[in-house]
Write a protein that holds these residues in place. Structure first.
Motif, PDB file in Angstrom:
ATOM      1  N   LEU A   2       0.796  -0.989   0.139  1.00 14.81           N
ATOM      2  CA  LEU A   2      -0.192  -0.069   0.101  1.00 14.81           C
ATOM      3  C   LEU A   2       0.717   1.434  -0.075  1.00 14.81           C
ATOM      4  O   LEU A   2       0.523   2.233  -0.671  1.00 14.81           O
ATOM      5  CB  LEU A   2      -0.960   0.000   1.322  1.00 14.81           C
ATOM      6  N   SER A   3       1.860   1.340   0.542  1.00 16.81           N
ATOM      7  CA  SER A   3       2.815   2.588   1.027  1.00 16.81           C
ATOM      8  C   SER A   3       3.603   2.692  -0.629  1.00 16.81           C
ATOM      9  O   SER A   3       3.657   3.833  -1.068  1.00 16.81           O
ATOM     10  CB  SER A   3       3.832   2.022   1.841  1.00 16.81           C
ATOM     11  N   LYS A   4       3.849   1.484  -1.386  1.00 19.81           N
ATOM     12  CA  LYS A   4       4.178   1.727  -2.555  1.00 19.81           C
ATOM     13  C   LYS A   4       3.400   2.463  -3.527  1.00 19.81           C
ATOM     14  O   LYS A   4       3.810   3.479  -4.480  1.00 19.81           O
ATOM     15  CB  LYS A   4       4.742   0.498  -2.992  1.00 19.81           C
ATOM     16  N   ILE A   5       1.941   2.281  -3.438  1.00 21.08           N
ATOM     17  CA  ILE A   5       1.198   2.407  -4.145  1.00 21.08           C
ATOM     18  C   ILE A   5       0.847   4.330  -3.716  1.00 21.08           C
ATOM     19  O   ILE A   5       0.898   5.210  -4.847  1.00 21.08           O
ATOM     20  CB  ILE A   5      -0.297   2.070  -4.011  1.00 21.08           C
TER      21      ILE A   5
ATOM     22  N   ASP B  13       3.843   6.248  -5.209  1.00 19.39           N
ATOM     23  CA  ASP B  13       3.770   6.562  -6.660  1.00 19.39           C
ATOM     24  C   ASP B  13       2.501   7.463  -7.163  1.00 19.39           C
ATOM     25  O   ASP B  13       2.791   8.251  -8.015  1.00 19.39           O
ATOM     26  CB  ASP B  13       3.260   5.104  -7.380  1.00 19.39           C
ATOM     27  N   GLN B  14       1.628   7.586  -6.089  1.00 24.27           N
ATOM     28  CA  GLN B  14       0.464   8.431  -6.434  1.00 24.27           C
ATOM     29  C   GLN B  14       0.819   9.892  -5.779  1.00 24.27           C
ATOM     30  O   GLN B  14       0.290  10.766  -5.831  1.00 24.27           O
ATOM     31  CB  GLN B  14      -0.825   7.841  -5.868  1.00 24.27           C
ATOM     32  N   GLY B  15       2.071   9.951  -5.302  1.00 24.17           N
ATOM     33  CA  GLY B  15       2.583  11.438  -4.830  1.00 24.17           C
ATOM     34  C   GLY B  15       1.840  11.947  -3.628  1.00 24.17           C
ATOM     35  O   GLY B  15       1.885  13.197  -3.375  1.00 24.17           O
ATOM     36  N   ILE B  16       1.350  11.006  -2.733  1.00 25.43           N
ATOM     37  CA  ILE B  16       0.680  11.296  -1.512  1.00 25.43           C
ATOM     38  C   ILE B  16       1.752  11.380  -0.435  1.00 25.43           C
ATOM     39  O   ILE B  16       2.575  10.619  -0.228  1.00 25.43           O
ATOM     40  CB  ILE B  16      -0.322  10.094  -1.113  1.00 25.43           C
TER      41      ILE B  16
END
Length: 373
Positions: free
Chosen positions: A221-224, A227-230
Motif C-alpha cells: 500500500l505504501s508503494k502505491i 507512486d501517487q505522490g501522497i
C-alpha cells in the motif's frame, strides 16, 4: 482461603520476585484477580529470558506461580519430548484444579487443550473459560482449536461453567456468554484532534509481524501511495519473524523515508501513536476481539481491517466505524480515496469509531467479570 486458578499457555518471565506475561493479557487478568484471596497461575515459565517492553507484571499480594513446560508438537523431536511432558502437565493440572475453588482456563492453546480434558473431572467446581480466538463455527481453524471449542460448548462435558466468547454466533449452548475485552479506563478519555489528511496521511500497523497477520500489505500500500505522490508515513509497531523481511522489502522499494519499524513498544507509546494516526491497516487472517482494532477506534483511528470473528460487529457492516477489506493493496488504496477527497467523511467515521469503542472501558469490563465471582 479461596483459590482462583489461572491456566494459560502464555509464556511468563520472572524478575525481582514478580511474574510477567504478555501485557494485554496480564492487564486483563489483573482485573480478574483484583478481589481474589489467593491466586495460582499454572503456565510456562521461561527462566532464560527477562520480561520485555510489551510485558506486564501480575498485581496481587498472594500469587503463586506453578511452572510447566512450554510443550508443542511442531517437530518430531518435540513430539517425542511431549510424550513425557504431557502426562506431567496433566497430573499438575489435575492437582491444581483439585486445590482450587474457581478455575479460569484460557483457550485456545496447548495448555488450554489439556485443561479442557481435565476440567471434565470437576463438574461441581465453578469455571470461567475465556475463548480468546475466533468462535465462528464456520471459520477455518486447527483441529485442536475445534476440539477445545466443542468441549467448552458441550453442557455434558463442561458443567458449572461460563464460556466467554467474542461475538454472537449460532449453535451456542447455555454455557456460552458473548463478551468483550478492554484496554483503557474511562478517565483516560480525551478529545482527539489529528492533523489534516492533506497535510500528512498517518497510517499504523500494530501487532506481531508474521504471515498470519498479513503485515506485508502495508508495504505494498505504501508503494502505491508513493507512486501517487501522497505525503504519508506508515508506522509498524510490533515484532516478529517477518520484520527483517519487511524492512528489507521496504528498502528495496524506496520506502525508507515513509515507513518505519519501531519493534515492540509500550502501551503508553501505542496510545500516543494512535492519537496521531488516521488509519489502522490490519488485515489479519483470524482474530478474536482484536485489541489493535478496538484500541485504534478508542483514539479515533479508523480501522481498515478484515471481516473475521466479531470484527464486523465492531466496525459496523455498513462502514460507519471502519472499512472491511481483503488483502488487496489496490483495493485498500481505493478505499482510502473517499477519505482523502472528503475530510469530513474521515471526521464522521473517526467520531463514530471512538464513540463505539469508548463504550467498552475497563470499568465496564470489571463490572461484568464480577458477575462471575
Amino acid at each position: 482461603m479461596r483459590n482462583f486458578l489461572i491456566i494459560t499457555c502464555v509464556h511468563h518471565y520472572a524478575e525481582n520476585g514478580k511474574y510477567y506475561g504478555y501485557g494485554p493479557y496480564v492487564r486483563e487478568m489483573n482485573l480478574w484477580i483484583r478481589n481474589k484471596e489467593k491466586v495460582t497461575v499454572l503456565a510456562p515459565l521461561i527462566s532464560s529470558q527477562k520480561p520485555g517492553k510489551i510485558d506486564l507484571a501480575y498485581d496481587h499480594p498472594n500469587l503463586e506461580f506453578e511452572s510447566v513446560p512450554a510443550y508443542h508438537i511442531q517437530s518430531w523431536s518435540a513430539r517425542f519430548q511431549s510424550l513425557v511432558q504431557i502426562p506431567y502437565i496433566l497430573i499438575r493440572t489435575f492437582m491444581e484444579m483439585w486445590k482450587s475453588d474457581h478455575i479460569h482456563i484460557r483457550i485456545p492453546g496447548n495448555m488450554g487443550l489439556l485443561a479442557m480434558f481435565v476440567q471434565v473431572l470437576f463438574p461441581s467446581k465453578f469455571k470461567t473459560i475465556k475463548y480468546a480466538g475466533n468462535w465462528d463455527p464456520e471459520s477455518i481453524q486447527p483441529l485442536t482449536y475445534k476440539i477445545q471449542r466443542w468441549i467448552a460448548n458441550s453442557t455434558h462435558f463442561t458443567r458449572n461453567a461460563k464460556v466467554l466468547v467474542y461475538g454472537n454466533w449460532p449453535d451456542n449452548s447455555p454455557n456460552v456468554v458473548p463478551f468483550f475485552t478492554a484496554s483503557y479506563r474511562k478517565e483516560e478519555e480525551e478529545p482527539i484532534k489529528k492533523i489534516s489528511l492533506r497535510q500528512k496521511l498517518k497510517l499504523v500497523y500494530i501487532g506481531a509481524i508474521y504471515d498470519g497477520k498479513n503485515p506485508e500489505i502495508g508495504i505494498y500500500l505504501s508503494k502505491i501511495l508513493v507512486d501517487q505522490g501522497i505525503n504519508f508515513e506508515f508506522t509498524y509497531c510490533g515484532d516478529g519473524v517477518m520484520r527483517q523481511e519487511l524492512e528489507e522489502l521496504s528498502g528495496e522499494m524506496g520506502l525508507s523515508d515513509h515507513v518505519s519499524f519501531l519493534g515492540n513498544v509500550t502501551a503508553a507509546e501505542i496510545k500516543e501513536i494512535l492519537k496521531e494516526s488516521h488509519f489502522l491497516i490490519f488485515i489479519s487472517r483470524t482474530e478474536g476481539w482484536p485489541k489493535a482494532v478496538a484500541e485504534a477506534m478508542f483514539w479515533g483511528c479508523v480501522p481498515f481491517t478484515s471481516a473475521v470473528s466479531c470484527v464486523p460487529e465492531m466496525v459496523g457492516k455498513d462502514g460507519e466505524r471502519g472499512v472491511l477489506l481483503s488483502k488487496d493493496p489496490e483495493k485498500l488504496y481505493q478505499a482510502l480515496l473517499p477519505f482523502l477527497n472528503d475530510e469530513s467523511l474521515f471526521q464522521q467515521t473517526s467520531i463514530a469509531a471512538m464513540s463505539w469503542a469508548r463504550g467498552f472501558n475497563l470499568e465496564k469490563f470489571q463490572t461484568e467479570i464480577e458477575k462471575f465471582e
